[in-house]
Motif scaffolding. Structure first.
Motif, short mmCIF file in Angstrom:
data_model
loop_
_atom_site.label_atom_id
_atom_site.label_comp_id
_atom_site.label_asym_id
_atom_site.label_seq_id
_atom_site.Cartn_x
_atom_site.Cartn_y
_atom_site.Cartn_z
N ASP A 436 0.93 -1.17 0.01
CA ASP A 436 0.05 -0.09 0.02
C ASP A 436 0.81 1.30 0.08
O ASP A 436 0.63 2.12 -0.93
N PHE A 437 2.00 1.29 0.86
CA PHE A 437 2.78 2.54 0.86
C PHE A 437 3.63 2.75 -0.49
O PHE A 437 3.59 3.97 -0.95
N THR A 438 4.15 1.53 -1.01
CA THR A 438 4.91 1.86 -2.25
C THR A 438 4.17 2.36 -3.13
O THR A 438 4.40 3.34 -4.06
N ALA A 439 2.85 1.89 -3.52
CA ALA A 439 1.96 2.45 -4.37
C ALA A 439 1.45 3.84 -4.25
O ALA A 439 1.48 4.56 -5.16
N TYR A 440 1.25 4.19 -3.01
CA TYR A 440 0.93 5.47 -2.59
C TYR A 440 2.05 6.50 -3.06
O TYR A 440 1.88 7.37 -3.53
N ALA A 441 3.24 5.90 -2.49
CA ALA A 441 4.40 7.09 -2.77
C ALA A 441 4.44 7.31 -4.35
O ALA A 441 4.87 8.39 -4.80
N GLU A 442 4.30 6.29 -5.05
CA GLU A 442 4.38 6.21 -6.38
C GLU A 442 3.55 7.02 -7.01
O GLU A 442 3.69 8.02 -7.98
#
Length: 466
Positions: A436-442
């Motif tokens: 969830d975090f990596t997708a949000y940051a991207e």
């Protein structure tokens, strides 16, 4: 933050047989074709922790404690929604004696096996049904020893007790769905001998002294809370009240022996919260505070929701900043599994770095360089501790913070500030995973960041250069 530092006689056999027959008979309702809920959620590190088939909405815990004997008498009323057709369901409970269980007011058969308490309601529960399970129990709670050797759970003190739960200790003092993915509201009623203070999470709604010489205090935590963040502090604390952010009540408590030495920093708590609101966005809870215990009570500080707890020796500005930052990162946005703990600890450690830049003129880049140089931080990737005993090792904290700093360098300060505020806003009072975090940051960066994740988040080797 968790930095380390006989055989049975014929009477018992007959009782067991009667219980087994009741369990079988309880399922023969001819109504719902239900199945038992899972006895664990298959967490990567604690596969038997938590339970399937239902979602807890609210815990009402009524606890009476006698410090002289260590006996706890409790009633847990658990309101939940069935997520499948249920013929039986489990609760996590370590030790203690279960005296009676009901579901929606009707007696329910129950069975104990290790830390699993299985309830079989008289009538099976349809998917989507809201139900209330009540467990009456008693005994002398025992601490839980973690895989890393530290102790948690119900910790007895000279004049009371402190209850802390990360990662699994809460099952030592109340039955529940003790995985971080199942968050709920709480009302906690505490009865102790008069002269002792009784504190918990959230806002105190009443305090009454009875004719029997005991005092009953009720605490209400309205916002969802993972059970590992629930806390109880019982003892001869000195308490103080203040207000933060205009309207948020701040309750602090301190062991008398630590009162003088901690007074100055306790007074700074509202100001530190205000600084963090500027960085991370609106404060996610309706109360705040801190509890400072004697050093022999607890070996670590912990971000217990709205009221983090500290041993006196660890009550310094950096640790206070860290635990308060957890109210956003860890408490409001809670790890989906224990593998995602780096999201909590990495952000809280980065909050320390940001504060050190503001209050001590130590640039964040310097904190990053120091962490990069420390070989212990490269023992494993932050999102992949090799065992449960490594959950609170340095890579989860320091390398987790390094991931965030490299993200800042990659996306720029403006986008990173959006992530600092947007991430806790998007998953406010929810659970989130590393993916969830990596997708949000991207999504904020507007580009893929695979190289960054491959090297800093998931890579096994230390880069040649920072």
């Amino acid at each position: 933050m968790r930095r380390r530092g006989g055989t049975r006689g014929t009477t018992a056999a007959l009782a067991a047989a009667v219980t087994a027959l009741a369990l079988l008979a309880g399922g023969c309702t001819g109504g719902v074709d239900g199945t038992p809920g899972a006895a664990g959620l298959r967490d990567p590190y604690f596969p038997r922790l938590g339970n399937g088939g239902y979602d807890v909405r609210h815990y009402a815990l009524d606890l009476a404690y006698d410090p002289a004997t260590g006996r706890l008498d409790g009633t847990a009323e658990i309101t939940a929604r069935a997520t499948q057709d249920l013929s039986a369901f489990n609760l996590d409970l370590a030790g203690l004696t279960v005296d009676r269980t009901t579901v929606d007011g009707a007696p329910a058969a129950f069975h104990r096996a290790g830390d699993e308490l299985t309830l079989r309601p008289r009538e099976e529960l349809r998917e989507g049904t809201e139900f209330t399970a009540t467990v009456t129990y008693s005994g002398v709670p025992e601490p839980v020893t973690d895989p890393d050797g530290s102790e948690e759970g119900w910790l007895r003190t000279a004049d009371g007790a402190v209850a802390v739960g990360q990662p699994a200790g809460s099952m030592s003092w109340f039955p529940g769905n003790h995985h971080p993915s199942d968050k709920a509201a709480y009302d906690i009623t505490l009865t102790v001998p008069s002269g002792l203070r009784a504190l918990s999470n959230g806002v105190m709604t009443s305090e009454k002294r009875a004719a029997d010489g005991r005092t009953t205090t009720v605490w209400h935590a309205a916002e969802p809370m993972a059970s590992y963040l629930a806390t109880v502090m019982l003892g001869r604390y000195e308490t103080g009240t203040a207000t933060a952010l205009g309207s948020v009540p701040v309750v602090t408590a301190v062991e008398p022996s630590a009162a003088a030495g901690s007074a100055g920093l306790r007074a700074e708590l509202p100001g530190i919260l205000a600084e963090q609101v500027e960085r991370f966005g609106p404060y996610p809870f309706s109360a705040a505070g801190a509890v400072v215990t004697a050093d022999d009570t607890l070996a670590y500080a912990l971000e217990t929701q709205t009221r983090p707890v500290f041993p006196a020796a660890a009550f310094d500005r950096a640790t206070l900043v860290h635990e308060l930052a957890h109210q956003w990162f860890g408490n409001s946005v809670t790890p989906a599994t224990w593998r995602d703990l780096w999201l909590s600890e990495g952000f809280a450690t980065y909050a320390e770095w940001l504060d050190a830049e503001e209050s001590e003129d130590v640039p964040v880049g310097t904190s990053f360089a120091r962490a990069f140089a420390e070989e212990d931080n490269w023992a494993f990737p932050p999102a992949a501790p090799p065992t449960a005993a490594n959950l609170f090792d340095p890579p989860v904290y320091q390398r987790g913070a390094m991931v965030l700093h490299k993200l800042r360098e990659a996306v720029g300060d403006e986008a990173f500030e959006k992530i600092l505020r947007g991430w806790p806003a998007k998953y406010r009072h929810a659970n989130a995973s590393t993916d969830d975090f990596t997708a949000y940051a991207e999504s904020v960066a507007g580009t893929g960041l695979d190289e960054l994740w491959d090297v800093w988040l998931r890579g096994d080797e230390k880069p040649e250069h920072p």
